[in-house]
Design a protein around this motif. Sequence first.
Motif, PDB file in Angstrom:
ATOM      1  N   ARG A  21     -47.685  28.677  12.220  1.00  0.00           N
ATOM      2  CA  ARG A  21     -48.071  27.918  13.424  1.00  0.00           C
ATOM      3  C   ARG A  21     -48.316  28.855  14.604  1.00  0.00           C
ATOM      4  N   MET A  22     -47.446  29.856  14.779  1.00  0.00           N
ATOM      5  CA  MET A  22     -47.608  30.805  15.878  1.00  0.00           C
ATOM      6  C   MET A  22     -48.914  31.590  15.725  1.00  0.00           C
ATOM      7  N   TYR A  23     -49.182  32.046  14.525  1.00  0.00           N
ATOM      8  CA  TYR A  23     -50.386  32.833  14.259  1.00  0.00           C
ATOM      9  C   TYR A  23     -51.642  32.007  14.524  1.00  0.00           C
ATOM     10  N   ILE A  24     -51.658  30.779  14.028  1.00  0.00           N
ATOM     11  CA  ILE A  24     -52.819  29.910  14.245  1.00  0.00           C
ATOM     12  C   ILE A  24     -52.984  29.613  15.727  1.00  0.00           C
ATOM     13  N   ALA A  25     -51.883  29.363  16.432  1.00  0.00           N
ATOM     14  CA  ALA A  25     -51.953  29.107  17.875  1.00  0.00           C
ATOM     15  C   ALA A  25     -52.542  30.317  18.610  1.00  0.00           C
ATOM     16  N   GLU A  26     -52.164  31.520  18.194  1.00  0.00           N
ATOM     17  CA  GLU A  26     -52.724  32.728  18.822  1.00  0.00           C
ATOM     18  C   GLU A  26     -54.220  32.845  18.551  1.00  0.00           C
TER      19      GLU A  26
ATOM     20  N   ALA B  12     -40.184  22.131  -0.501  1.00  0.00           N
ATOM     21  CA  ALA B  12     -39.813  21.636   0.832  1.00  0.00           C
ATOM     22  C   ALA B  12     -40.594  20.380   1.193  1.00  0.00           C
ATOM     23  N   ARG B  13     -41.870  20.334   0.863  1.00  0.00           N
ATOM     24  CA  ARG B  13     -42.691  19.179   1.216  1.00  0.00           C
ATOM     25  C   ARG B  13     -42.472  17.990   0.274  1.00  0.00           C
ATOM     26  N   LEU B  14     -42.160  18.284  -0.967  1.00  0.00           N
ATOM     27  CA  LEU B  14     -41.923  17.205  -1.932  1.00  0.00           C
ATOM     28  C   LEU B  14     -40.560  16.539  -1.747  1.00  0.00           C
ATOM     29  N   THR B  15     -39.574  17.278  -1.259  1.00  0.00           N
ATOM     30  CA  THR B  15     -38.210  16.749  -1.155  1.00  0.00           C
ATOM     31  C   THR B  15     -38.154  15.431  -0.381  1.00  0.00           C
ATOM     32  N   PRO B  16     -38.709  15.355   0.842  1.00  0.00           N
ATOM     33  CA  PRO B  16     -38.648  14.059   1.540  1.00  0.00           C
ATOM     34  C   PRO B  16     -39.554  12.998   0.914  1.00  0.00           C
ATOM     35  N   GLU B  17     -40.645  13.426   0.308  1.00  0.00           N
ATOM     36  CA  GLU B  17     -41.588  12.476  -0.305  1.00  0.00           C
ATOM     37  C   GLU B  17     -40.992  11.806  -1.539  1.00  0.00           C
ATOM     38  N   THR B  18     -40.119  12.520  -2.238  1.00  0.00           N
ATOM     39  CA  THR B  18     -39.588  12.021  -3.505  1.00  0.00           C
ATOM     40  C   THR B  18     -38.137  11.570  -3.400  1.00  0.00           C
ATOM     41  N   GLY B  19     -37.594  11.589  -2.207  1.00  0.00           N
ATOM     42  CA  GLY B  19     -36.181  11.235  -2.050  1.00  0.00           C
ATOM     43  C   GLY B  19     -35.262  12.284  -2.640  1.00  0.00           C
ATOM     44  N   GLY B  20     -35.726  13.500  -2.747  1.00  0.00           N
ATOM     45  CA  GLY B  20     -34.905  14.596  -3.253  1.00  0.00           C
ATOM     46  C   GLY B  20     -35.066  14.885  -4.731  1.00  0.00           C
ATOM     47  N   GLU B  21     -35.870  14.099  -5.429  1.00  0.00           N
ATOM     48  CA  GLU B  21     -36.091  14.315  -6.862  1.00  0.00           C
ATOM     49  C   GLU B  21     -37.359  15.147  -7.047  1.00  0.00           C
ATOM     50  N   VAL B  22     -37.233  16.454  -6.956  1.00  0.00           N
ATOM     51  CA  VAL B  22     -38.383  17.339  -7.114  1.00  0.00           C
ATOM     52  C   VAL B  22     -38.335  17.942  -8.509  1.00  0.00           C
ATOM     53  N   THR B  23     -39.412  17.754  -9.261  1.00  0.00           N
ATOM     54  CA  THR B  23     -39.482  18.250 -10.633  1.00  0.00           C
ATOM     55  C   THR B  23     -40.529  19.364 -10.735  1.00  0.00           C
ATOM     56  N   VAL B  24     -40.490  20.076 -11.830  1.00  0.00           N
ATOM     57  CA  VAL B  24     -41.510  21.085 -12.097  1.00  0.00           C
ATOM     58  C   VAL B  24     -42.889  20.420 -12.148  1.00  0.00           C
ATOM     59  N   GLY B  25     -42.955  19.239 -12.720  1.00  0.00           N
ATOM     60  CA  GLY B  25     -44.223  18.499 -12.769  1.00  0.00           C
ATOM     61  C   GLY B  25     -44.744  18.190 -11.373  1.00  0.00           C
ATOM     62  N   GLY B  26     -43.840  17.827 -10.475  1.00  0.00           N
ATOM     63  CA  GLY B  26     -44.239  17.575  -9.090  1.00  0.00           C
ATOM     64  C   GLY B  26     -44.774  18.826  -8.430  1.00  0.00           C
ATOM     65  N   VAL B  27     -44.126  19.959  -8.689  1.00  0.00           N
ATOM     66  CA  VAL B  27     -44.598  21.238  -8.152  1.00  0.00           C
ATOM     67  C   VAL B  27     -45.966  21.570  -8.747  1.00  0.00           C
ATOM     68  N   ALA B  28     -46.137  21.329 -10.044  1.00  0.00           N
ATOM     69  CA  ALA B  28     -47.434  21.578 -10.692  1.00  0.00           C
ATOM     70  C   ALA B  28     -48.528  20.765 -10.015  1.00  0.00           C
ATOM     71  N   ASP B  29     -48.248  19.482  -9.770  1.00  0.00           N
ATOM     72  CA  ASP B  29     -49.238  18.638  -9.100  1.00  0.00           C
ATOM     73  C   ASP B  29     -49.536  19.135  -7.694  1.00  0.00           C
TER      74      ASP B  29
ATOM     75  N   VAL C 202     -38.982  29.211   4.003  1.00  0.00           N
ATOM     76  CA  VAL C 202     -40.001  28.208   4.310  1.00  0.00           C
ATOM     77  C   VAL C 202     -40.043  27.925   5.816  1.00  0.00           C
ATOM     78  N   GLU C 203     -38.903  27.886   6.468  1.00  0.00           N
ATOM     79  CA  GLU C 203     -38.879  27.653   7.918  1.00  0.00           C
ATOM     80  C   GLU C 203     -39.532  28.803   8.672  1.00  0.00           C
ATOM     81  N   ALA C 204     -39.205  30.033   8.291  1.00  0.00           N
ATOM     82  CA  ALA C 204     -39.801  31.189   8.964  1.00  0.00           C
ATOM     83  C   ALA C 204     -41.303  31.261   8.706  1.00  0.00           C
ATOM     84  N   ALA C 205     -41.710  31.010   7.479  1.00  0.00           N
ATOM     85  CA  ALA C 205     -43.143  31.059   7.147  1.00  0.00           C
ATOM     86  C   ALA C 205     -43.906  29.987   7.913  1.00  0.00           C
ATOM     87  N   ASP C 206     -43.349  28.778   7.988  1.00  0.00           N
ATOM     88  CA  ASP C 206     -44.009  27.704   8.740  1.00  0.00           C
ATOM     89  C   ASP C 206     -44.100  28.037  10.224  1.00  0.00           C
TER      90      ASP C 206
END
Length: 187
Positions: free
Chosen positions: A131-136, A60-77, A123-127
């Motif tokens: 945030r809710m937990y940290i705010a509490e 989810a975080r790599l998708t906008p950073e890479t223009g949608g080209e997310v690779t296993v190598g990117g996930v590894a990094d 990913v949306e629910a976890a995020d």
Amino acid sequence: MGTKSVPKGVADELLTEIGVALFHLRRVWAKPDLMRKLREQTHCERPLQMSNLSVVSAVARLTPETGGEVTVGGVADRLDVDPSTASRLVGHAIDAGLVSRRPSPSDARRANLQLTDAGRRVVEAADRYRRMYIAELMADWTADESSEFARLLTRFTESAARRPIDPSGIDRIFKEAEAGGTGSGTG
């Protein structure tokens, strides 16, 4: 290490406190009940593991950073793991129906990873929950305390990313102890 102005015994206590807190924090996020509840609420068909959450968050975080080209190598990094471990983790996320793998439009030898609808829900629910937990937890903190904590925690994690943990440090501690040193690494 910046502990010269703090007496050695006090510095050791502070470092121990920080280490225990970090270990406890890791355990807070890895609760099996949390993964089970997240699975139920996002209607995932398969059990969720903490590693699945790590992979979908990375994609989810790599998708906008890479223009949608997310690779296993990117996930590894992003996860700071070796490529074979990342490949295995991505495979589990694919098996769980959270990530899909398609040939890259720019290089047929590479796989392009994308979140499935289930992966996006997770990913949306976890995020949102994080945030809710940290705010509490920080509800009675002042704005200045929250800001200072965010600044220091970011600084700490950026330092850790620049200087990853080195397992050979364990050998050094035992060698220092054998040589009559304290082995604390703070001296």
